[in-house]
Design an enzyme around this catalytic site. Structure first.
Site, PDB file in Angstrom:
ATOM      1  N   SER A  56    -111.630  47.785  -3.555  1.00  0.00           N
ATOM      2  CA  SER A  56    -112.428  46.562  -3.689  1.00  0.00           C
ATOM      3  C   SER A  56    -113.492  46.667  -2.614  1.00  0.00           C
ATOM      4  CB  SER A  56    -111.611  45.294  -3.613  1.00  0.00           C
ATOM      5  OG  SER A  56    -110.927  45.039  -2.343  1.00  0.00           O
ATOM      6  N   SER A  80    -107.724  49.382  -1.256  1.00  0.00           N
ATOM      7  CA  SER A  80    -108.915  49.025  -1.421  1.00  0.00           C
ATOM      8  C   SER A  80    -110.169  49.525  -0.452  1.00  0.00           C
ATOM      9  CB  SER A  80    -109.106  47.337  -1.162  1.00  0.00           C
ATOM     10  OG  SER A  80    -108.374  46.840  -2.243  1.00  0.00           O
TER      11      SER A  80
END
Lengths: 411, 147
Positions: A56, A80
């Site tokens: 992310s 992430s």
């Protein structure tokens, strides 16, 4: 310098679900990629087929990749930081859990989150780690062992190293290019004298499922604080607190976040708690033990792929929902978070399409320095090319190549 | 040497991914995370309402319920793992002592700053709507929610 974009609440593996919109991978505009696609260098400004950064923490990876800054912070709960690092051709370090303070990091999964470090070279990552690591009295999960900042040695002799290759990481979905680079990397270590052996992490296939349950459960708890009362978005409903909370949260959270909260609450229901949440915690121990066993058998560092393939176009990525994509994106990275180990993604080479592919090294707990030493040796061996953004940068490109690749080089 | 093992493992058709065995001997799990249609259990309507009430987050659509069902089916794969005698793991630092600060006040006194973060304040209070009204059931909610 600034804040970067990400998937909302760090939930996702594409950086496509942020409130400010998706993040574009700088490699979409690189000479290396465009030449392979046989696109005309100037004009033809059809920006429809740009690539994702992964996520992310995609904004941070893109910023480092595009020479906006030397280093950027991300978060790493299931990969992430390492995922976008691999897709953007930069170094993504996930330190050992407990080494770097989480104070100031919005909690997603308290037992797995760590701040991630993104840089263009391993030395820079070590420098940033040296600054950030150490006990913080505001984060009681940071260990109290004294931590000194360090300069990474330049390893010349790898003959005492033992590299483990976990066989369960060879999944059918792994692209043939990544697979062949993984194999090439293993042979590289072997040819330089290191011991390279196949190892087994038997519960690997259940790792992503276990992560899914634990992550959504902790998320359900952590997101409960966002009720609009003391901070954050608040809607105008005033009939009752519950109605206000519900409407605020509906407005303030996107579908992905709401989906995870609801899934997590499901797993935490009285009738499901034992069968899902506790069960997942038990499986987590089995997974952590798998790693302990492998490291106890003499392996120093594990070598695995970071992602299933190189970066894909956004229009392709959004064809599947966030949960499916997260399960694919996190496949090689989340087990490390469950075991709390350090891991780093190092860019190795460009794919046939001219896009970066990175590999992951996993180390023993609190042996981040040793992990980075091995990563640095590998980085020097593979000489990953610098991104060529001349068409966008104009005449500045030569400056970037010489001076700004690494802050460490200036010393 | 490893090179020979590599040729065996990394060039096996379909990869070694299917070959590993959990203790239960289940088949390989693909990376996609998609459950086969017959694995998708239905989540009953009363559980849906209960979840919305507990989470104070609504599903919003039939797709969201379907996503939950898929997520549950995905999680059901854990049943295949034999965890007899295994203790749940809450923290990877379980072998260490949790750090406790000495009980001295070293910060605080920032009520004004904190109050500035909130939308509705009155003097030094956060203002909340009345608390003893339960969330209406799904059909009634239309009257209460902003469209």
């Amino acid at each position: 310098m600034g804040k970067t974009n990400l998937d909302e609440f760090a939930m996702g593996s594409g950086s496509t679900d942020g409130v400010f919109g998706p993040v574009k991978n700088p490699w979409s505009y690189s000479k290396q990629y465009r030449e392979k696609k046989k696109q005309k260098p100037h004009g033809e400004n059809e920006d429809t087929n740009w690539l994702i950064t992964g996520g992310s923490s995609g904004g941070s990876a893109a910023a480092v990749s595009a020479f906006t800054c030397f280093a950027a912070l991300g978060s790493d709960t299931g990969g992430s930081t390492r995922n976008p690092a691999a897709l953007c051709g930069v170094v993504g370090l996930k330190p050992t859990y407990g080494l770097v303070s989480r104070h100031g990091l919005i909690p997603l999964v308290n037992s797995m989150d760590v701040p991630g470090i993104l840089t263009r070279c391993v030395d820079d990552a070590a420098t940033v780690l040296g600054v950030l690591a150490g006990h913080d009295c505001k984060d009681s999960t940071t260990v109290q062992d004294p931590v000194k900042s360090f300069i990474l040695p330049s390893l010349t002799d790898v003959s005492k190293l033992c590299i483990g290759i976990p066989k369960e990481y060879l999944v059918p979905e792994l692209s043939s290019e990544v697979q062949s680079l993984w194999s090439k990397a293993a042979k590289l270590f072997e040819s330089e004298g290191a011991k390279v052996i196949e190892v087994s992490l038997p519960h690997t296939s259940y790792s992503i499922v276990c992560y899914h349950v634990l992550c959504t459960s902790e998320v359900a708890s952590n997101m409960a604080r966002f009720d609009g009362l003391e901070y954050g978005h608040r809607c105008d409903i005033n009939v009752s607190t519950e109605a206000m909370y519900a409407a605020t949260r509906r407005e303030g959270f996107n579908d992905v976040v709401r989906g995870r909260i609801l899934s997590g609450n499901f797993f935490l229901l009285k009738e499901n708690y034992e069968n899902y949440f506790i069960k997942a915690q038990k499986v987590r121990r089995l997974i952590a033990n798998d790693f302990v066993n492998v490291f106890n058998s003499g392996v120093d560092v594990l070598l695995t792929p970071t992602t299933l393939s190189e970066a894909v176009p956004y229009v392709e990525f959004i064809k599947e929902d966030n949960r499916t994509r997260s399960a694919q994106g996190d496949i090689f990275t989340q087990a490390v978070n469950m075991a709390g180990l350090p891991a780093v993604s190092v860019p190795m080479a460009l794919s046939n399409q001219g896009l970066p592919i990175g590999l992951q090294f996993i180390g023993r707990a609190f042996c981040d320095q040793q992990l980075l030493t091995v990563a640095k040796w590998f980085e020097k061996q593979v000489q990953f090319p610098i991104i060529q953004l001349q068409e966008i940068m104009g005449d500045c490109s030569s400056v970037f190549e010489n001076d700004l690749a690494s802050v460490s080089l200036k010393q | 040497m490893w090179a020979r093992a590599a040729r065996r493992v990394l060039r096996a058709p379909g990869g070694g991914g299917r070959g590993f065995a959990s203790k239960a001997g289940g088949g390989g799990v693909s990376a996609g995370g998609e459950a086969a249609p017959q694995e998708r259990g239905r989540v009953p309507g009363d559980v849906i309402e209960h979840l919305e009430r507990l989470a104070l987050v609504d599903f919003g659509s039939r797709e969201a319920v379907a996503r939950l069902e898929k997520a549950v089916a995905f999680a059901d794969r854990l049943r295949a793992v034999d965890t007899d005698g295994v203790q749940p793991m809450e923290s990877v630092l379980e072998d260490r002592c949790l750090y406790l600060r000495p009980d001295n006040v070293v910060e605080g006194n920032c009520a004004e700053e904190l109050l500035q973060n909130a939308h509705r304040v009155m003097e030094e209070y956060f203002v909340a709507p009345p608390g003893n009204i339960t969330l209406p059931k799904l059909d009634e909610q239309e009257l209460f929610s902003k469209s």
